[in-house]
Design a protein around this motif. Sequence first.
Motif, mmCIF file in Angstrom:
data_model
loop_
_atom_site.group_PDB
_atom_site.id
_atom_site.type_symbol
_atom_site.label_atom_id
_atom_site.label_comp_id
_atom_site.label_asym_id
_atom_site.label_seq_id
_atom_site.Cartn_x
_atom_site.Cartn_y
_atom_site.Cartn_z
ATOM 1 N N GLN A 1 18.229 57.478 38.705
ATOM 2 C CA GLN A 1 17.654 58.762 38.317
ATOM 3 C C GLN A 1 16.206 58.592 37.869
ATOM 4 O O GLN A 1 15.319 59.382 38.254
ATOM 5 C CB GLN A 1 18.488 59.387 37.200
ATOM 6 N N GLU A 2 15.946 57.566 37.074
ATOM 7 C CA GLU A 2 14.593 57.332 36.549
ATOM 8 C C GLU A 2 13.606 56.984 37.655
ATOM 9 O O GLU A 2 12.405 57.221 37.518
ATOM 10 C CB GLU A 2 14.639 56.218 35.505
ATOM 11 N N HIS A 3 14.106 56.420 38.749
ATOM 12 C CA HIS A 3 13.228 56.022 39.849
ATOM 13 C C HIS A 3 13.294 57.009 41.020
ATOM 14 O O HIS A 3 12.848 56.705 42.130
ATOM 15 C CB HIS A 3 13.599 54.616 40.330
ATOM 16 N N GLY A 4 13.857 58.194 40.754
ATOM 17 C CA GLY A 4 13.868 59.245 41.754
ATOM 18 C C GLY A 4 14.749 58.973 42.953
ATOM 19 O O GLY A 4 14.530 59.553 44.026
ATOM 20 N N GLY B 1 20.946 65.646 40.726
ATOM 21 C CA GLY B 1 20.115 65.619 39.525
ATOM 22 C C GLY B 1 20.890 65.456 38.246
ATOM 23 O O GLY B 1 20.311 65.390 37.167
ATOM 24 N N LYS C 1 19.173 61.488 43.757
ATOM 25 C CA LYS C 1 19.460 62.608 44.656
ATOM 26 C C LYS C 1 19.790 62.103 46.049
ATOM 27 O O LYS C 1 20.753 62.568 46.689
ATOM 28 C CB LYS C 1 18.277 63.568 44.700
ATOM 29 N N ARG C 2 19.005 61.148 46.532
ATOM 30 C CA ARG C 2 19.256 60.596 47.867
ATOM 31 C C ARG C 2 20.567 59.819 47.889
ATOM 32 O O ARG C 2 21.360 59.933 48.832
ATOM 33 C CB ARG C 2 18.095 59.678 48.268
#
Length: 232
Positions: A168-171, A200, A174-175
């Motif tokens: 989550q912290e590295h985006g 999210g 979601k993927r």
Amino acid sequence: RRERAAHVLQRGEAAHDQLRAFILGEYYPCIGARAAFTEGSYRLGFYKHLAHISSVAAMGRDLKRFVGEYAQIGGYTTFVAIFKSTQITTEEQFEKLLWTHLQMMHDHDVEKWDPHYSSNPDDANFAFSFHGEAFFVVGMHPGASRFSRRFGYTALVFNPESQIRHLQEHGMLKRFAGVVRERDTLFQGSPNPSLPVDGGTTGGEARVHSGKSHPTGSEFRCPFHPRTPADK
């Protein structure tokens, strides 16, 4: 006694081999689990009965050891507990025993709850904590309606929440969640309705652990009762 120990060891190895083949199958949805079993970055224990004090004690010792070492293992890491008994045939029965087992583990845990998460199962930020580490718990058993949860043995998979926070912290969460949902749809024809609608959040985890369908917004009362902070 030696013959009994050898028999247990053989059954444990057979259960491990079955689980490994299942998770590494072409269509198994969870890419995190597949990575752990591909890289060998997991730990596995074989116990007698789900929700039995002897199994809770033995598994508690093993999970405590895992908490102390998983950060050094590297990669996507998980702890798997497989139980010898396979008499569970319904999702209602499994869900009840799963929460009884987690409650017994919590009642014998002397460490504080992971501060990143709530101990209230009705809170969207809830995550089960043991020995100060929060886990996303995945239950598997012979009577599961979801194909990805249906296994010949009863099993509990403990995925460190810190790994989910890292995604989550590295985006990347979601993927990651999207790929799992896509693969789950291919595996069963539809995504798990109990999972959050987007990547999210991991909120509402209590309704997901057993694998029984509890769609977001449906009535669900988790039977888990945390000790108050003062009792910790």
